[in-house]
Design a protein around this motif. Structure first.
Motif, PDB file in Angstrom:
ATOM      1  N   ASP A 302      38.317  46.204  37.010  1.00 41.18           N
ATOM      2  CA  ASP A 302      38.957  46.478  38.214  1.00 41.18           C
ATOM      3  C   ASP A 302      40.231  45.185  38.505  1.00 41.18           C
ATOM      4  OD1 ASP A 302      37.624  44.261  39.153  1.00 41.18           O
ATOM      5  OD2 ASP A 302      36.313  45.386  40.507  1.00 41.18           O
ATOM      6  N   ASN A 303      40.270  44.727  37.420  1.00 38.99           N
ATOM      7  CA  ASN A 303      41.448  43.348  37.299  1.00 38.99           C
ATOM      8  C   ASN A 303      41.011  42.258  38.153  1.00 38.99           C
ATOM      9  OD1 ASN A 303      42.737  45.492  36.085  1.00 38.99           O
ATOM     10  ND2 ASN A 303      44.218  45.831  37.772  1.00 38.99           N
ATOM     11  N   THR A 304      39.778  42.167  38.699  1.00 42.32           N
ATOM     12  CA  THR A 304      39.242  40.895  39.737  1.00 42.32           C
ATOM     13  C   THR A 304      38.121  40.196  38.698  1.00 42.32           C
ATOM     14  OG1 THR A 304      37.478  42.140  40.629  1.00 42.32           O
ATOM     15  CG2 THR A 304      39.829  42.433  41.733  1.00 42.32           C
ATOM     16  N   VAL A 305      38.254  38.825  39.230  1.00 39.24           N
ATOM     17  CA  VAL A 305      36.884  37.979  39.107  1.00 39.24           C
ATOM     18  C   VAL A 305      36.290  37.764  40.212  1.00 39.24           C
ATOM     19  CG1 VAL A 305      36.291  35.944  38.144  1.00 39.24           C
ATOM     20  CG2 VAL A 305      38.312  37.025  37.071  1.00 39.24           C
ATOM     21  N   ARG A 306      34.981  37.940  40.231  1.00 40.25           N
ATOM     22  CA  ARG A 306      34.114  37.826  41.333  1.00 40.25           C
ATOM     23  C   ARG A 306      33.231  36.469  41.163  1.00 40.25           C
ATOM     24  NH1 ARG A 306      33.223  41.289  45.802  1.00 40.25           N
ATOM     25  NH2 ARG A 306      34.758  42.995  45.836  1.00 40.25           N
ATOM     26  N   VAL A 307      33.010  35.750  42.241  1.00 38.97           N
ATOM     27  CA  VAL A 307      32.339  34.400  42.329  1.00 38.97           C
ATOM     28  C   VAL A 307      31.357  34.758  43.127  1.00 38.97           C
ATOM     29  CG1 VAL A 307      32.310  31.998  42.599  1.00 38.97           C
ATOM     30  CG2 VAL A 307      34.560  33.108  42.151  1.00 38.97           C
ATOM     31  N   TRP A 308      30.167  34.445  42.701  1.00 35.53           N
ATOM     32  CA  TRP A 308      28.756  34.662  43.072  1.00 35.53           C
ATOM     33  C   TRP A 308      27.863  33.385  43.403  1.00 35.53           C
ATOM     34  CZ3 TRP A 308      28.103  40.068  44.247  1.00 35.53           C
ATOM     35  CH2 TRP A 308      28.871  41.001  43.496  1.00 35.53           C
ATOM     36  N   ASP A 309      27.346  33.165  44.422  1.00 34.22           N
ATOM     37  CA  ASP A 309      26.424  32.133  44.751  1.00 34.22           C
ATOM     38  C   ASP A 309      25.123  32.286  44.509  1.00 34.22           C
ATOM     39  OD1 ASP A 309      24.814  30.012  45.760  1.00 34.22           O
ATOM     40  OD2 ASP A 309      25.877  29.957  47.677  1.00 34.22           O
ATOM     41  N   LEU A 310      24.644  31.386  43.421  1.00 36.00           N
ATOM     42  CA  LEU A 310      23.336  31.790  42.806  1.00 36.00           C
ATOM     43  C   LEU A 310      22.091  31.707  43.791  1.00 36.00           C
ATOM     44  CD1 LEU A 310      23.812  30.774  39.052  1.00 36.00           C
ATOM     45  CD2 LEU A 310      23.853  33.021  40.123  1.00 36.00           C
ATOM     46  N   SER A 311      22.516  30.836  44.765  1.00 37.59           N
ATOM     47  CA  SER A 311      21.265  30.705  45.748  1.00 37.59           C
ATOM     48  C   SER A 311      20.941  31.731  46.557  1.00 37.59           C
ATOM     49  CB  SER A 311      21.637  29.487  46.489  1.00 37.59           C
ATOM     50  OG  SER A 311      22.704  29.803  47.490  1.00 37.59           O
ATOM     51  N   ASN A 312      21.807  32.674  46.624  1.00 41.92           N
ATOM     52  CA  ASN A 312      21.642  33.822  47.500  1.00 41.92           C
ATOM     53  C   ASN A 312      22.053  35.085  46.971  1.00 41.92           C
ATOM     54  OD1 ASN A 312      24.182  33.617  47.939  1.00 41.92           O
ATOM     55  ND2 ASN A 312      23.844  32.851  50.044  1.00 41.92           N
ATOM     56  N   LEU A 313      22.724  34.974  45.702  1.00 41.67           N
ATOM     57  CA  LEU A 313      23.175  36.166  45.175  1.00 41.67           C
ATOM     58  C   LEU A 313      24.269  37.018  45.801  1.00 41.67           C
ATOM     59  CD1 LEU A 313      20.018  37.530  43.157  1.00 41.67           C
ATOM     60  CD2 LEU A 313      21.676  35.833  42.335  1.00 41.67           C
ATOM     61  N   GLN A 314      25.066  36.035  46.736  1.00 40.24           N
ATOM     62  CA  GLN A 314      25.988  36.825  47.435  1.00 40.24           C
ATOM     63  C   GLN A 314      27.454  36.495  46.923  1.00 40.24           C
ATOM     64  OE1 GLN A 314      25.467  39.076  50.084  1.00 40.24           O
ATOM     65  NE2 GLN A 314      23.361  38.870  49.526  1.00 40.24           N
ATOM     66  N   CYS A 315      28.235  37.402  46.967  1.00 37.99           N
ATOM     67  CA  CYS A 315      29.772  37.152  46.512  1.00 37.99           C
ATOM     68  C   CYS A 315      30.376  36.298  47.683  1.00 37.99           C
ATOM     69  CB  CYS A 315      30.487  38.535  46.368  1.00 37.99           C
ATOM     70  SG  CYS A 315      32.209  38.225  45.929  1.00 37.99           S
ATOM     71  N   ILE A 316      31.043  35.180  47.074  1.00 35.47           N
ATOM     72  CA  ILE A 316      31.742  34.462  47.968  1.00 35.47           C
ATOM     73  C   ILE A 316      33.255  34.190  48.101  1.00 35.47           C
ATOM     74  CG2 ILE A 316      29.683  32.880  48.195  1.00 35.47           C
ATOM     75  CD1 ILE A 316      30.815  31.185  46.126  1.00 35.47           C
ATOM     76  N   GLN A 317      33.719  34.877  46.686  1.00 34.03           N
ATOM     77  CA  GLN A 317      35.184  35.017  46.655  1.00 34.03           C
ATOM     78  C   GLN A 317      35.508  36.033  45.359  1.00 34.03           C
ATOM     79  OE1 GLN A 317      37.006  31.184  45.416  1.00 34.03           O
ATOM     80  NE2 GLN A 317      39.056  32.055  45.702  1.00 34.03           N
TER      81      GLN A 317
END
Length: 438
Positions: A302-317
């Motif tokens: 989808d042309n994007t990079v997603r950044v995930w916080d490993l402490s809560n497995l949430q996308c942060i950017q």
């Protein structure tokens, strides 16, 4: 561990090395003086007894080389990094004679005068394995690579379709390769012979190793195999082909064709994998994953990079600078590198508020398929870059100065590094090659 692949085509260079203003310094009668012909751009001696560089550039060049040698491959946000040493201002630029294609920089790709670039093309007779009647006088290359200090140890032939994953498990003397032909092959590192061939009944989307474990992404499943203790598991849950796998923070992550990232909690003591979460957000297939520090980075169609916080497995950017498929993500020093079919490699750096932004964009002539990083024999960081063509590039970091080229029958789909300067490439024809920095 020393891997003793039998050398073939090892140290034979395809073209002759010329000194192209690279600052090479020979001890001769005139050593210490600048070559007058070089200053006029017409010195044709190799070696020349005089300097092909201004004396005031030498100290700066050595200073930058020492800085590069101090760098190591590590994750962003990890310990030991120093953004001051390799700040954004130094990315891909010529600083004091060290850098890209400008005069005075490193010209590490051998060329032949008057060839008009034809030496960068493989001889058709050589390509087909037939003898070329022109021999050394052939105007095309009789080699699969161009560059110093690089050797092709051996080709490993057996796969019928594109190689999609290569793995070298810790403590093993076996090399593993997965392919779109539905097989995983096992290669003996001492002989280069195929000693195992497993038909998985589905094209292999990816293959990675972590410790003694081997993980294979296939249709609607992940195969987890530990050959040392004889465990063979099937992890269910994916929807579609599993294109990417990575382990981090005691989780196994799988990038799936439907755009989700599935996570399993790894219980080392019991060799168990417990379903933990499904990370949703990407709109199309997740084709690349990497873990750096406490972050998971995912590249998607989808042309994007997603950044995930490993402490809560949430996308942060969500990073949206690319305009086509994000084919590979790589952590180097305190930076994130991402490549795309939009013909760019982007370097991301964290701002004061923790978000990532592009600090440098490197342009390629073709779409980029995969990135891999390693250190050469002198401890310098090297970027291996496979293009959507039959040519792959080797770059010094952070300057992106070209260090060499690798040619293949079809585009290289997979690159894996190994110990002692080894690395492996697998192309679209199914050919696996073993390389070494010599």
């Amino acid at each position: 561990m020393d891997v003793d692949f039998m050398e073939r085509n090892g140290n034979k260079r395809g073209v002759n090395q010329r000194n192209v203003g690279g600052g090479r310094h020979y001890n001769g009668p005139g050593s210490g003086k600048v070559c007058a012909f070089w200053l006029e751009g017409r010195c044709n001696r190799n070696p020349c007894n005089f300097l092909h560089q201004k004396p005031d550039q030498i100290h700066n060049r050595e200073e930058v080389s020492q800085q590069k040698r101090a760098l190591v491959w590590r994750n962003p946000n990890g310990s030991g990094g120093s953004s001051n040493q390799n700040g954004p201002s130094k990315w891909g630029k010529t600083n004091n004679g060290v850098g890209g294609a400008s005069s005075g920089g490193r010209a590490l790709i051998p060329t032949t005068s008057g060839s008009s670039g034809k030496r960068d093309k493989i001889c058709n007779f050589f390509y087909k394995g037939n003898g070329c009647k022109f021999g050394d006088n052939c105007k095309f290359m009789h080699s699969w690579f161009v560059g110093d200090d690089l050797a092709l140890l051996t080709p490993l032939e057996g796969h019928k379709k594109a190689i999609t994953g290569i793995a070298f498990p810790l403590g093993s003397d076996k090399l593993y390769s997965g392919s779109n032909d539905g097989s995983v092959k096992v290669w003996d590192c001492q002989t280069g012979k195929c000693i195992g061939d497993f038909n998985l009944g589905s094209e292999v989307g990816c293959l990675v190793s972590e410790g003694a474990w081997l993980f294979v992404g296939v249709l609607n499943a992940v195969k987890a195999w530990n050959p040392l203790i004889g465990i063979d598991l099937t992890l269910d849950g994916p929807v579609g082909i599993v294109y990417s796998l990575v382990i981090g923070n005691d989780f196994l992550f799988a990038g799936v064709q439907n755009g989700n990232i599935l996570a399993w909690k790894v219980h080392v003591a019991t060799n168990n994998f417990e379903p933990a979460a499904s990370l949703s957000g990407h709109q199309l297939s997740v084709v690349s994953l990497v873990v750096g520090g406490m972050r998971l980075y995912s590249g998607s169609m989808d042309n994007t990079v997603r950044v995930w916080d490993l402490s809560n497995l949430q996308c942060i950017q969500t990073l949206t600078a690319h305009t086509s498929v994000v084919t590979s993500v790589l952590c180097w020093d305190q930076f994130l590198l991402s490549s795309s079919l939009d013909q760019t490699i982007k370097v991301w750096v964290a701002t004061e508020n923790g978000s990532l932004e592009v600090t440098y964009t490197h342009k390629e002539e073709h779409g980029v398929l995969t990135l891999s990083g390693m250190l050469d024999t002198q401890g310098k960081p090297i970027l291996l870059c496979s293009n959507n063509s039959n040519t792959s590039h080797i770059y010094d970091l952070p300057s992106f100065s070209e260090r060499g080229k690798i040619f293949s029958k079809e585009e290289i789909r997979s690159i894996q590094t190994g110990p002692n300067g080894l690395f492996f490439t697998g192309d679209g024809s199914g050919e696996l090659k073993v390389w070494k920095w010599s």
